[in-house]
Design a protein around this motif. Structure first.
Motif, PDB file in Angstrom:
ATOM      1  N   ALA A  36      65.517   7.944 -62.476  1.00  0.00           N
ATOM      2  CA  ALA A  36      65.279   8.260 -63.883  1.00  0.00           C
ATOM      3  C   ALA A  36      64.014   9.093 -64.044  1.00  0.00           C
ATOM      4  CB  ALA A  36      65.172   6.973 -64.691  1.00  0.00           C
ATOM      5  N   ARG A  37      62.999   8.796 -63.242  1.00  0.00           N
ATOM      6  CA  ARG A  37      61.742   9.545 -63.330  1.00  0.00           C
ATOM      7  C   ARG A  37      61.922  10.987 -62.868  1.00  0.00           C
ATOM      8  NH1 ARG A  37      57.814   5.505 -60.165  1.00  0.00           N
ATOM      9  NH2 ARG A  37      59.217   3.728 -60.397  1.00  0.00           N
ATOM     10  N   LEU A  38      62.642  11.162 -61.777  1.00  0.00           N
ATOM     11  CA  LEU A  38      62.881  12.513 -61.279  1.00  0.00           C
ATOM     12  C   LEU A  38      63.697  13.323 -62.282  1.00  0.00           C
ATOM     13  CD1 LEU A  38      63.651  11.661 -57.552  1.00  0.00           C
ATOM     14  CD2 LEU A  38      61.652  12.900 -58.411  1.00  0.00           C
ATOM     15  N   GLU A  39      64.673  12.688 -62.894  1.00  0.00           N
ATOM     16  CA  GLU A  39      65.470  13.369 -63.910  1.00  0.00           C
ATOM     17  C   GLU A  39      64.598  13.758 -65.098  1.00  0.00           C
ATOM     18  OE1 GLU A  39      69.447  12.595 -66.688  1.00  0.00           O
ATOM     19  OE2 GLU A  39      69.012  11.286 -64.983  1.00  0.00           O
ATOM     20  N   ALA A  40      63.690  12.860 -65.494  1.00  0.00           N
ATOM     21  CA  ALA A  40      62.799  13.154 -66.615  1.00  0.00           C
ATOM     22  C   ALA A  40      61.843  14.288 -66.272  1.00  0.00           C
ATOM     23  CB  ALA A  40      62.009  11.898 -66.993  1.00  0.00           C
ATOM     24  N   LEU A  41      61.335  14.284 -65.041  1.00  0.00           N
ATOM     25  CA  LEU A  41      60.437  15.357 -64.624  1.00  0.00           C
ATOM     26  C   LEU A  41      61.149  16.692 -64.698  1.00  0.00           C
ATOM     27  CD1 LEU A  41      57.763  16.306 -63.428  1.00  0.00           C
ATOM     28  CD2 LEU A  41      58.642  15.705 -61.154  1.00  0.00           C
ATOM     29  N   GLY A  42      62.386  16.739 -64.242  1.00  0.00           N
ATOM     30  CA  GLY A  42      63.155  17.969 -64.332  1.00  0.00           C
ATOM     31  C   GLY A  42      63.373  18.409 -65.765  1.00  0.00           C
ATOM     32  N   ALA A  43      63.620  17.444 -66.656  1.00  0.00           N
ATOM     33  CA  ALA A  43      63.833  17.770 -68.073  1.00  0.00           C
ATOM     34  C   ALA A  43      62.563  18.327 -68.709  1.00  0.00           C
ATOM     35  CB  ALA A  43      64.307  16.527 -68.818  1.00  0.00           C
TER      36      ALA A  43
END
Length: 226
Positions: A135-142
């Motif tokens: 979830a954190r990696l996805e948020a960083l990408g967003a």
């Protein structure tokens, strides 16, 4: 960062490597009991005229831990800071930061997303109350896709990462992030009881290998590029 702003006391994440209780002379046994600073926005409004420089949010406890969903203190502070055109630097382990993109997009803001592993199972053991790394990696990408100034913080690097450094480097590179900061384990202020029981310790080997893997993927590590 010139000032520290922490809307909450204590932290629900329960990370086994947390040194904040030692740093703040707090009782580790009650650290996961969150203290809600209900008047923090009012205090910020009163003190802000006397503060110049960058304000760090989440320097001791995560400003986007689960309590923020209910109390929205971080969001209230951000609204005040945006109205006053203040520069902020946010540290978090939570994808909840995406909720406030409508505010952050109009601010001078840097977001540091902490990710210590790409393995969700390992994270559940070492960071039981925090959002999963996926979830954190996805948020960083967003954040990056939205044009935000954001970076990855891998801190601390632990022995549990050994053999999985390439997986984490792949996960970071996939987000589109360019800057990665890597830090070792601060054993001076950490209660090592749980870590010793889990046979987890600092790993200079994993730290060096992660840096090598990130550099191979074209990422900048602590100011160094490959």
């Amino acid at each position: 960062m010139d000032y520290a702003l922490n809307p909450y006391g204590g932290c629900e994440h329960g990370c086994i490597y947390c040194y904040a209780p030692g740093h703040t002379h707090s009782d580790l046994s009650t650290w996961r009991v969150v203290r809600v600073k209900r008047n923090v926005a009012d205090r910020l409004s009163k003190e802000l005229p006397f503060a110049e420089g960058t304000i760090g949010i989440g320097t001791v406890t995560d400003p986007y831990q689960a309590a923020e969903r209910r109390f929205r203190l971080t969001r209230s502070c951000l609204e005040i800071l945006r109205e006053n055109d203040r520069e902020v630097h946010i540290h978090t382990k939570s994808d909840l930061v995406l909720r406030d993109m409508d505010i952050l997009g109009g601010m001078r803001c840097v977001v540091g997303m902490t990710v210590t592993t790409a393995d969700d199972r390992s994270s559940k053991m070492t960071e039981p109350g925090a959002p999963l790394p996926s979830a954190r990696l996805e948020a960083l990408g967003a954040l990056l896709d939205a044009g935000m100034d954001a970076y990855a913080l891998v801190a601390p690097v632990m022995s549990s990462l050994e053999g999985r450094e390439a997986d984490l480097a792949d996960g970071l590179a996939a987000t589109g992030v360019r800057d990665v900061f890597i830090e070792g384990l601060n054993t001076r202020l950490v209660d090592m009881t749980r870590m010793d029981r889990m046979r987890i310790s600092h790993s200079a080997r994993a730290e060096a290998e992660l840096a090598r893997q990130c550099l191979r993927r074209g990422l900048t590590v602590n100011g160094r590029s490959g």
